[in-house]
Structure formats: C-alpha cells, structure tokens
Write a protein that holds these residues in place. Structure first.
Motif, short mmCIF file in Angstrom:
data_model
loop_
_atom_site.label_atom_id
_atom_site.label_comp_id
_atom_site.label_asym_id
_atom_site.label_seq_id
_atom_site.Cartn_x
_atom_site.Cartn_y
_atom_site.Cartn_z
N ILE A 309 0.84 -1.19 0.00
CA ILE A 309 0.00 0.00 0.00
C ILE A 309 0.88 1.25 0.00
O ILE A 309 0.58 2.23 -0.69
CB ILE A 309 -0.96 -0.02 1.21
CG1 ILE A 309 -2.00 -1.13 0.98
CG2 ILE A 309 -1.63 1.32 1.42
CD1 ILE A 309 -2.92 -1.38 2.14
N TYR A 340 -6.23 7.87 -4.22
CA TYR A 340 -5.84 6.63 -3.53
C TYR A 340 -5.28 6.95 -2.15
O TYR A 340 -5.60 6.28 -1.17
CB TYR A 340 -4.81 5.84 -4.35
CG TYR A 340 -4.42 4.54 -3.69
CD1 TYR A 340 -5.26 3.43 -3.75
CD2 TYR A 340 -3.22 4.42 -2.98
CE1 TYR A 340 -4.93 2.23 -3.12
CE2 TYR A 340 -2.87 3.23 -2.35
CZ TYR A 340 -3.73 2.15 -2.42
OH TYR A 340 -3.40 0.96 -1.80
N SER A 341 -4.46 7.98 -2.07
CA SER A 341 -3.89 8.37 -0.77
C SER A 341 -4.97 8.70 0.24
O SER A 341 -4.87 8.34 1.42
CB SER A 341 -2.95 9.57 -0.94
OG SER A 341 -1.85 9.24 -1.77
N ASN A 343 -8.06 7.52 0.22
CA ASN A 343 -8.70 6.26 0.61
C ASN A 343 -7.88 5.54 1.67
O ASN A 343 -8.43 4.95 2.61
CB ASN A 343 -8.89 5.36 -0.61
CG ASN A 343 -10.02 5.82 -1.51
OD1 ASN A 343 -10.83 6.67 -1.12
ND2 ASN A 343 -10.08 5.28 -2.72
N VAL A 344 -6.56 5.59 1.53
CA VAL A 344 -5.67 4.99 2.53
C VAL A 344 -5.84 5.71 3.87
O VAL A 344 -5.94 5.08 4.93
CB VAL A 344 -4.20 5.06 2.07
CG1 VAL A 344 -3.25 4.69 3.21
CG2 VAL A 344 -3.98 4.14 0.88
N ARG A 346 -8.46 7.37 4.93
CA ARG A 346 -9.79 7.08 5.50
C ARG A 346 -9.84 5.68 6.11
O ARG A 346 -10.46 5.47 7.15
CB ARG A 346 -10.88 7.26 4.44
CG ARG A 346 -11.15 8.71 4.13
CD ARG A 346 -12.41 8.89 3.30
NE ARG A 346 -12.19 8.51 1.91
CZ ARG A 346 -13.12 8.59 0.96
NH1 ARG A 346 -14.34 9.00 1.26
NH2 ARG A 346 -12.84 8.26 -0.28
N GLU A 347 -9.19 4.73 5.45
CA GLU A 347 -9.17 3.38 6.02
C GLU A 347 -8.40 3.35 7.33
O GLU A 347 -8.78 2.65 8.28
CB GLU A 347 -8.56 2.40 5.01
CG GLU A 347 -8.39 0.97 5.51
CD GLU A 347 -9.70 0.23 5.78
OE1 GLU A 347 -9.66 -1.01 5.96
OE2 GLU A 347 -10.78 0.87 5.82
N SER A 348 -7.33 4.13 7.41
CA SER A 348 -6.58 4.22 8.66
C SER A 348 -7.42 4.86 9.75
O SER A 348 -7.44 4.42 10.90
CB SER A 348 -5.29 5.04 8.43
OG SER A 348 -4.56 5.13 9.63
N PRO A 401 -8.03 -0.21 1.69
CA PRO A 401 -8.48 1.10 1.18
C PRO A 401 -9.56 1.01 0.11
O PRO A 401 -10.27 2.00 -0.12
CB PRO A 401 -7.20 1.71 0.60
CG PRO A 401 -6.08 0.98 1.27
CD PRO A 401 -6.59 -0.41 1.49
N SER A 402 -9.72 -0.15 -0.52
CA SER A 402 -10.72 -0.28 -1.58
C SER A 402 -12.15 -0.15 -1.04
O SER A 402 -13.08 0.02 -1.83
CB SER A 402 -10.57 -1.62 -2.31
OG SER A 402 -10.93 -2.70 -1.46
#
Length: 478
Positions: A309, A340-341, A343-344, A346-348, A401-402
C-alpha cells in the motif's frame, strides 16, 4: 485504641457504605424497564476506570453485547449517560440536533481548558462568531489559498525534524507539525519558542482532560488543570500583543482568525474580551491539532505495516511531484489527484479513529430503540459501534483502502467527522493537512516500525504507547 484500627475502621465503614450504595444503585438502574439497560459503575467515579483500562472500543463492545446493541446506559465524568449505537444511533443524533439534543461538554473539560467565568456570557457569541470567522477560513474555497503555506510548512518540517535523523518517534513529531500549522493559520504565529511552550502545555491538558475529574496532586486531571492555566496565560500574551498591534496600525494587517476575532463586535457593540477570544482559539486548536496528529501517526503506522500500500501511495504522489517545477508548491488541483492516498487515510481513520465521538444533552424526554431517555441525560454518539462492525465493513481488522471506492460505506457507518448540522467544520482542513503531510513524507522516506506490536493506549485519543518509533530510509540514499 490501636492506631491502625483508628485509621482502618472509618475506612472500612466508608467502603461498606459505598459498596451498599453501589449495589443498590446498580440494581435500581439495571431493573428500570423504561430507561436503557446498563450499569452505573462505582459511586463518584462511575465507569471511568473501566473505560480507561479497556479503551472505548472494547468497553462499548462488551456493553452492547451484554445490554443492548442499540443503546445502553453508563456513568462517566460524573454524569448519567446513554450511548447510542450503530448507524441508527448516529443518524438519530445527527438529525435531531437542536431539536431533541444540544451540544454539551463535561464541566471537567471546560474547567481545564477554558476561562469558565466568561463561558455563560460567551455562549451566545460563540456560534455566530464561529459561523462567520472560523467557517469562512475552513471552507474549501478559502483553504485553497493556504495550500502553498501548508506545503511550505510541511517541507520545512521534513527538513528540520525528520531528515537529520535515522530514527524518530512519529507521534510527537506529528503533534509538532499539526500544532505549528494550526498556530500559523489561526493566529499567524510561527515563533518556534512560543509555539513550543504552548504545545507543551497543550499536551499536558489533552492527556488529562477526559480523565476522572479527581483534583488531587499527582493525578492526570490535576496536571491538566495546571497545564490549562499556563496554556491560557500563554495565549493571553499572544492575544494582548496582537490587540496592541491592531490598535497601533488602526487596520487589520493580518488575515488569520485571531485578527478577525479581535475586530468582531458583539450584539451590544462591545469587542470580545481577551478571555473570550482565548476560549474560542482553544476550541479551534483542540479540534484541529490533536485528532489530525493522531490520524497522521496511524497512517504512517499502517504504511509501515503494508509495504504494497505504501508503494501505491508513493507511485501516486511521485506522479504529482514529477509534474512540478523545482521548488513549486502544491495546488488544489494536485490535492484532487490524491484519490488513492485519501482512501488509505480514511481506512486508517476507520481502524484507529482519532475522535471517539461527541457528547450531547437531552433537551426533552425522548424515546430511542424502545427506551426512554429522560431530559437532562447526557448522550454519547460514537464511531466504535460501526467502524469495526463486520455488517458494514467485512473483515473489519483487514486494512483495505478499496472499501472507499465507488459509493463507499453505508450511510452513517463511517462517521469520523460526525454528521448533520454539527459535522466537523474542519473536515476539509484535516483532509488537506493529512494529504500534504503524506505527499511530503513518502516523497522523502520509507519507514520501518521499531516495535512490532506496540501497545495502543487511550488518553483523550488512541496513541501508540511509545510514540511509534520508526527507522527512516531516505529515498535519496537508494
């Protein structure tokens, strides 16, 4: 009489009395069919200790399983409190702001942070003032002009606080970055020594302001009170200096929030007092600094744990970096390319939400999920009942992140910034702050965790117990 017995007898009587009161109180609260099921914990301290030991996610999960998946009652910070759970709980709070519910903060927090003597007269001013001065500076169109400033601060931060070292602790450095940024944008203050002093006291305050409100020497709350006094004194000096500057120049020479506050007149024509302004500035700093620094800390933690990632984030950010001229700063268009960054990020934030939720107070009796919530009860909506629920996030422990591609999570299930009329006005500010940091970090470094299974502790926010020590690998050396 034996000295030991003289001391222990009254203590024993007190403990027995408290225990009797506890059992009676517990039975009473849990047997009432109208109010939500739950427990009130021990007298005075309630369930503060239980929540502190287990952490909010585990504390909430256990009580949802034992009492109700929709709502349960507890006692925290000296108040009877109902925790509303799940997307339905979040939706109920967000859609009933200023109807059934109103914003509320514990007295323990206001005592630590604010000049309490001006709170009552200040309350009617805060909302319109924030709506005008603060919301204006936090709107996307206003923030666009600050992107270059934010990027320049992040670059300097990398050069002075990261690049000279092989090993660093992420959390204190991310705190330094977000606080310096807040001081610059809200107060146009970039004197390193002044900022450092304010930050030192801010750390003491935020570490103790949500602890049990026990004001004895040596307790976290006592330290927070003393830190709060020093914090307010430091801000008053900054505000006083700026007021003198404005009086001498007869015009607003700076465009930060502090300068605007110094010129705003209330309904009666008076200027805001320096103590009132201090309260507002502290509110801004709390909202913008602590949660963002925690978000950045866990983003780097997850990037270190997931090299694949990290590589995708690096690829996206380097495409942007290569499109720039040497020394050219980031623009709004660059930020919009960091999909993409984000999304990463937000997942964190889903896995390690910096803000656990927020308090409300019942304006009137109301019913939720079949239970009566009496007027005056305190309400806590929170992120932990949905962010880790497999119903809304399959395999919730997995970093993926997807999840945020396409239409993203179900409504009211991902709520790190709240929702409704009181959605965090700093949401866009936080997005810029985080993405600009990510861009500058991955452009310069790869990283490796030095403690593989570092414990997470809960102060006012979740933080790595040792500050997340990492080893840095500058790209220029590869």
């Amino acid at each position: 009489m034996d000295v030991t017995l003289e001391f222990s007898l009254p203590l024993l009587v007190t403990l027995l009395s408290l225990s009797f009161f506890y059992l009676f109180f517990l039975k009473k609260t849990s047997s009432n069919p109208e109010t939500p099921p739950g427990s009130s914990g021990w007298p005075i301290v309630g369930e503060n200790i239980s929540m502190g030991f287990s952490g909010p996610p585990k504390f909430i999960q256990q009580r949802m399983k034992k009492f109700s998946k929709d709502v349960f009652q507890t006692s925290l910070l000296g108040e009877k409190m109902a925790f509303l759970c799940g997307p339905q709980g979040n939706k109920f709070v967000f859609t009933n702001e200023n109807k059934l519910l109103t914003s509320w903060w514990p007295k323990s927090v206001t005592k630590v942070l604010l000049f309490t003597e001006v709170i009552e007269q200040d309350q009617k001013v805060v909302a319109p003032l924030l709506a005008n001065s603060v919301h204006d500076i936090l709107k996307p169109e206003a923030l666009k002009k600050y992107i270059a400033v934010m990027d320049n601060i992040a670059r300097q931060h990398m050069e002075t606080d990261w690049a000279p070292y092989e090993e660093v602790k992420v959390h204190p450095l991310s705190q330094k970055y977000t606080f310096a940024l807040s001081c610059k944008l809200f107060m146009d203050e970039d004197d390193d020594e002044k900022v450092r002093k304010v930050l030192d006291n801010f750390r003491i305050v935020t570490n103790g302001m949500i602890s049990a409100p026990i004001d004895f020497p040596g307790t976290a709350y006592n330290r927070a009170i003393k830190g709060g006094e020093l914090l307010r004194d430091g801000l008053l000096k900054i505000i006083g200096t700026r007021r003198k500057e404005l009086m001498e120049s007869k015009e607003m020479v700076r465009r930060d929030v502090l300068s605007q506050m110094l010129l705003v007149r209330k309904e009666d024509g008076r200027l805001m007092s320096e103590k009132e302004i201090s309260n507002n500035i502290i509110g801004l700093l709390v909202a913008s600094y602590e949660t963002s620094s925690v978000a950045i800390t866990f983003i780097l933690k997850h990037l270190a744990e997931h090299p694949n990632i990290y590589n995708e984030v690096y690829r996206e950010q380097m495409e942007i970096a290569k499109s720039k001229q040497p020394g050219e700063l980031l623009t709004w268009e660059d930020i919009e390319k960091m999909k993409y960054s984000w999304n990463v990020a937000r997942e964190s934030i889903r896995l390690a939400p910096p803000a656990q939720g927020a308090f409300r107070e019942a304006l009137t009796d109301f019913t939720f999920a079949g239970f009566n919530i009496p007027k005056g009860w305190k309400i806590f909506w929170n992120v932990n009942t949905t962010h880790n629920d497999p119903t809304y996030f399959p395999n919730p422990e997995k970093f993926d992140p997807s999840r945020f591609e396409g239409s993203g999570p179900a409504p009211y299930s991902f709520v790190p910034f709240g929702g409704g009329p009181r959605m965090c006005p700093g949401k866009e500010y936080a997005r810029l702050e985080i993405l600009i940091f990510m861009h500058n970090f991955v452009k310069n470094f790869k990283l490796e965790k030095l403690i593989l299974n570092e414990k997470i502790v809960y102060l006012s926010t979740p933080v790595p117990a040792k500050g997340l020590p990492v080893r840095l690998y500058p790209h220029s050396k590869h």
